[in-house]
Design a protein around this motif. Structure first.
Motif, PDB file in Angstrom:
ATOM      1  N   LEU A   1      -9.538   9.092  -7.505  1.00 56.37           N
ATOM      2  CA  LEU A   1      -8.831  10.213  -8.104  1.00 56.37           C
ATOM      3  C   LEU A   1      -9.543  11.502  -7.709  1.00 56.37           C
ATOM      4  CD1 LEU A   1      -8.382   8.699 -11.677  1.00 56.37           C
ATOM      5  CD2 LEU A   1      -6.812   8.557  -9.733  1.00 56.37           C
ATOM      6  N   PRO A   2      -8.897  12.368  -6.937  1.00 53.07           N
ATOM      7  CA  PRO A   2      -9.564  13.593  -6.466  1.00 53.07           C
ATOM      8  C   PRO A   2      -9.850  14.561  -7.601  1.00 53.07           C
ATOM      9  CG  PRO A   2      -7.244  13.608  -5.890  1.00 53.07           C
ATOM     10  CD  PRO A   2      -7.517  12.252  -6.444  1.00 53.07           C
ATOM     11  N   GLU A   3     -10.651  15.571  -7.312  1.00 60.14           N
ATOM     12  CA  GLU A   3     -11.084  16.531  -8.317  1.00 60.14           C
ATOM     13  C   GLU A   3      -9.930  17.315  -8.920  1.00 60.14           C
ATOM     14  OE1 GLU A   3     -14.610  19.930  -8.780  1.00 60.14           O
ATOM     15  OE2 GLU A   3     -14.124  19.076  -6.816  1.00 60.14           O
ATOM     16  N   THR A   4      -8.820  17.397  -8.194  1.00 59.38           N
ATOM     17  CA  THR A   4      -7.668  18.156  -8.686  1.00 59.38           C
ATOM     18  C   THR A   4      -6.978  17.480  -9.870  1.00 59.38           C
ATOM     19  OG1 THR A   4      -6.318  17.056  -7.005  1.00 59.38           O
ATOM     20  CG2 THR A   4      -7.180  19.245  -6.467  1.00 59.38           C
ATOM     21  N   VAL A   5      -7.201  16.181 -10.046  1.00 65.09           N
ATOM     22  CA  VAL A   5      -6.552  15.457 -11.154  1.00 65.09           C
ATOM     23  C   VAL A   5      -7.205  15.883 -12.469  1.00 65.09           C
ATOM     24  CG1 VAL A   5      -6.072  13.217 -12.193  1.00 65.09           C
ATOM     25  CG2 VAL A   5      -5.932  13.495  -9.709  1.00 65.09           C
ATOM     26  N   SER A   6      -6.421  16.591 -13.278  1.00 64.06           N
ATOM     27  CA  SER A   6      -6.944  17.117 -14.546  1.00 64.06           C
ATOM     28  C   SER A   6      -6.330  16.440 -15.763  1.00 64.06           C
ATOM     29  CB  SER A   6      -6.694  18.634 -14.637  1.00 64.06           C
ATOM     30  OG  SER A   6      -5.313  18.918 -14.493  1.00 64.06           O
ATOM     31  N   THR A   7      -5.267  15.669 -15.538  1.00 66.53           N
ATOM     32  CA  THR A   7      -4.613  14.971 -16.647  1.00 66.53           C
ATOM     33  C   THR A   7      -4.239  13.551 -16.231  1.00 66.53           C
ATOM     34  OG1 THR A   7      -3.660  17.045 -17.466  1.00 66.53           O
ATOM     35  CG2 THR A   7      -2.653  14.990 -18.241  1.00 66.53           C
TER      36      THR A   7
ATOM     37  N   THR B   1     -12.899   5.795  -8.692  1.00 66.57           N
ATOM     38  CA  THR B   1     -13.617   7.056  -8.486  1.00 66.57           C
ATOM     39  C   THR B   1     -12.907   8.163  -9.248  1.00 66.57           C
ATOM     40  OG1 THR B   1     -14.443   6.416  -6.297  1.00 66.57           O
ATOM     41  CG2 THR B   1     -14.373   8.763  -6.789  1.00 66.57           C
ATOM     42  N   VAL B   2     -13.673   8.881 -10.070  1.00 63.94           N
ATOM     43  CA  VAL B   2     -13.143  10.023 -10.814  1.00 63.94           C
ATOM     44  C   VAL B   2     -13.977  11.238 -10.426  1.00 63.94           C
ATOM     45  CG1 VAL B   2     -12.700  11.000 -13.091  1.00 63.94           C
ATOM     46  CG2 VAL B   2     -12.421   8.533 -12.721  1.00 63.94           C
TER      47      VAL B   2
ATOM     48  N   SER C   1       0.840  -1.192   0.000  1.00 58.77           N
ATOM     49  CA  SER C   1       0.000   0.000   0.000  1.00 58.77           C
ATOM     50  C   SER C   1       0.877   1.243   0.000  1.00 58.77           C
ATOM     51  CB  SER C   1      -0.939   0.013   1.214  1.00 58.77           C
ATOM     52  OG  SER C   1      -0.203   0.153   2.408  1.00 58.77           O
ATOM     53  N   VAL C   2       0.321   2.327  -0.559  1.00 59.64           N
ATOM     54  CA  VAL C   2       1.065   3.587  -0.646  1.00 59.64           C
ATOM     55  C   VAL C   2       0.136   4.733  -0.271  1.00 59.64           C
ATOM     56  CG1 VAL C   2       2.212   5.235  -2.175  1.00 59.64           C
ATOM     57  CG2 VAL C   2       2.662   2.798  -2.425  1.00 59.64           C
ATOM     58  N   THR C   3       0.606   5.591   0.624  1.00 57.40           N
ATOM     59  CA  THR C   3      -0.075   6.849   0.931  1.00 57.40           C
ATOM     60  C   THR C   3       0.807   7.976   0.429  1.00 57.40           C
ATOM     61  OG1 THR C   3      -1.154   5.932   2.888  1.00 57.40           O
ATOM     62  CG2 THR C   3      -1.010   8.321   2.743  1.00 57.40           C
ATOM     63  N   LEU C   4       0.310   8.712  -0.547  1.00 65.57           N
ATOM     64  CA  LEU C   4       1.070   9.816  -1.115  1.00 65.57           C
ATOM     65  C   LEU C   4       0.817  11.087  -0.303  1.00 65.57           C
ATOM     66  CD1 LEU C   4       0.355   9.061  -4.890  1.00 65.57           C
ATOM     67  CD2 LEU C   4       2.438   8.566  -3.599  1.00 65.57           C
ATOM     68  N   PRO C   5       1.806  11.987  -0.229  1.00 65.95           N
ATOM     69  CA  PRO C   5       1.693  13.135   0.673  1.00 65.95           C
ATOM     70  C   PRO C   5       0.924  14.307   0.104  1.00 65.95           C
ATOM     71  CG  PRO C   5       3.816  13.167  -0.408  1.00 65.95           C
ATOM     72  CD  PRO C   5       3.127  11.905  -0.868  1.00 65.95           C
ATOM     73  N   SER C   6       0.306  15.063   0.978  1.00 66.06           N
ATOM     74  CA  SER C   6      -0.304  16.331   0.589  1.00 66.06           C
ATOM     75  C   SER C   6       0.792  17.261   0.090  1.00 66.06           C
ATOM     76  CB  SER C   6      -1.018  16.959   1.786  1.00 66.06           C
ATOM     77  OG  SER C   6      -1.594  18.188   1.434  1.00 66.06           O
TER      78      SER C   6
ATOM     79  N   ILE D   1      -4.344   8.922  -2.919  1.00 65.61           N
ATOM     80  CA  ILE D   1      -3.873  10.076  -3.684  1.00 65.61           C
ATOM     81  C   ILE D   1      -4.464  11.341  -3.074  1.00 65.61           C
ATOM     82  CG2 ILE D   1      -3.865  11.189  -5.951  1.00 65.61           C
ATOM     83  CD1 ILE D   1      -4.029   8.440  -7.220  1.00 65.61           C
ATOM     84  N   PRO D   2      -3.637  12.312  -2.682  1.00 63.23           N
ATOM     85  CA  PRO D   2      -4.151  13.538  -2.046  1.00 63.23           C
ATOM     86  C   PRO D   2      -4.779  14.484  -3.053  1.00 63.23           C
ATOM     87  CG  PRO D   2      -1.795  13.711  -2.367  1.00 63.23           C
ATOM     88  CD  PRO D   2      -2.166  12.325  -2.801  1.00 63.23           C
ATOM     89  N   ASP D   3      -5.535  15.457  -2.546  1.00 67.08           N
ATOM     90  CA  ASP D   3      -6.237  16.394  -3.425  1.00 67.08           C
ATOM     91  C   ASP D   3      -5.355  17.552  -3.872  1.00 67.08           C
ATOM     92  OD1 ASP D   3      -6.040  17.836  -1.117  1.00 67.08           O
ATOM     93  OD2 ASP D   3      -8.197  18.010  -0.765  1.00 67.08           O
ATOM     94  N   THR D   4      -4.048  17.282  -3.977  1.00 61.37           N
ATOM     95  CA  THR D   4      -3.123  18.254  -4.561  1.00 61.37           C
ATOM     96  C   THR D   4      -2.545  17.738  -5.885  1.00 61.37           C
ATOM     97  OG1 THR D   4      -1.328  17.307  -3.218  1.00 61.37           O
ATOM     98  CG2 THR D   4      -2.448  19.245  -2.334  1.00 61.37           C
TER      99      THR D   4
END
Length: 234
Positions: free
Chosen positions: A165-171, A187-188, A116-121, A142-145
């Motif tokens: 995938l948080p709302e910040t992911v645009s690409t 989730t997108v 498992s992986v927790t990516l940082p803010s 995946i954080p919302d940054t």
């Protein structure tokens, strides 16, 4: 008169002998004391030199930073690799007081130990093939940054069951999820994010995945056209 002289001489000799004997004992005592003090001092020095290791000093220094990194032009860093033994990986938001803003291309590729992986803010980009072929990776936070997920970032992560995938992911670039046969829940959150050969359809068959997304979103329209089920994001 002769007897008196002899007695006097004999007494003087005895007195001198006693004085010499006493002086010799005193020197032995001083030498013994000096030797003992030297031994105590040496023992204290040895204990002092051993103390840092016992207190977690320099002996542990090599274990405090298990991530390798490169500096970016903006003063932040990109994580380029991992040298630790943890399987549940929590990537820090700073390394050596530098903000972690990206995961480099192929940084964790084929690391089968990671589960498992927790990516940082503060992270903004996940590089090309960053987690490619991490076959035992089951979850990623995946954080919302994060704004960009590069080509084949999670390709071959066959044990990855769900991803949000948080709302910040645009690409999201092509083949990001190619070979993710175990992915059943995606989730997108970004309503305008359009599908671009992510790997959710391999050949003519889509993955057995349900996409949770905003009603009327670009990904919902694509999913309906490609036989992939959706749920409305609340």
């Amino acid at each position: 008169m002769k007897h008196f002289w002899k007695k006097t001489l004999w007494a003087a000799l005895l007195t001198a002998a006693f004085a010499l004997s006493a002086t010799g004992c005193g020197n032995d005592s001083q030498t013994s004391s000096s030797t003992a003090n030297s031994a105590d001092s040496a023992a204290q020095t040895e204990e002092s030199s051993a103390a840092p290791a016992e207190n977690g000093g320099a002996a542990d220094a090599a274990d405090t930073n298990v991530f390798t990194y490169e500096m970016r032009d903006d003063g932040t860093v990109t994580i380029t690799g991992y040298q630790g033994a943890e399987t549940a990986l929590d990537i820090p938001s700073t390394v050596d007081n530098y903000v972690v803003s990206a995961i480099a291309d192929h940084a964790f590729e084929a690391n089968w130990d990671i589960t498992s992986v927790t990516l940082p803010s503060g992270l903004s980009e996940i590089g090309e093939g960053a987690f490619m072929d991490c076959g035992n990776l089951t979850s990623v936070t995946i954080p919302d940054t994060v704004a960009q997920i590069d080509r084949a970032a999670f390709a071959g992560c066959s044990s990855l069951a769900s991803l949000s995938l948080p709302e910040t992911v645009s690409t999201i670039m092509e083949e990001a999820f190619t070979g993710c046969a175990g992915l059943t829940d995606l989730t997108v959150a970004n309503a305008s994010l359009e599908y671009d050969s992510w790997g959710l359809v391999e050949g003519s068959e889509p993955l057995n995945v349900t996409i949770t997304c905003p009603a009327g979103s670009a990904i919902e329209t694509w999913a309906a056209a490609n036989g992939i089920s959706t749920k409305t994001l609340e």
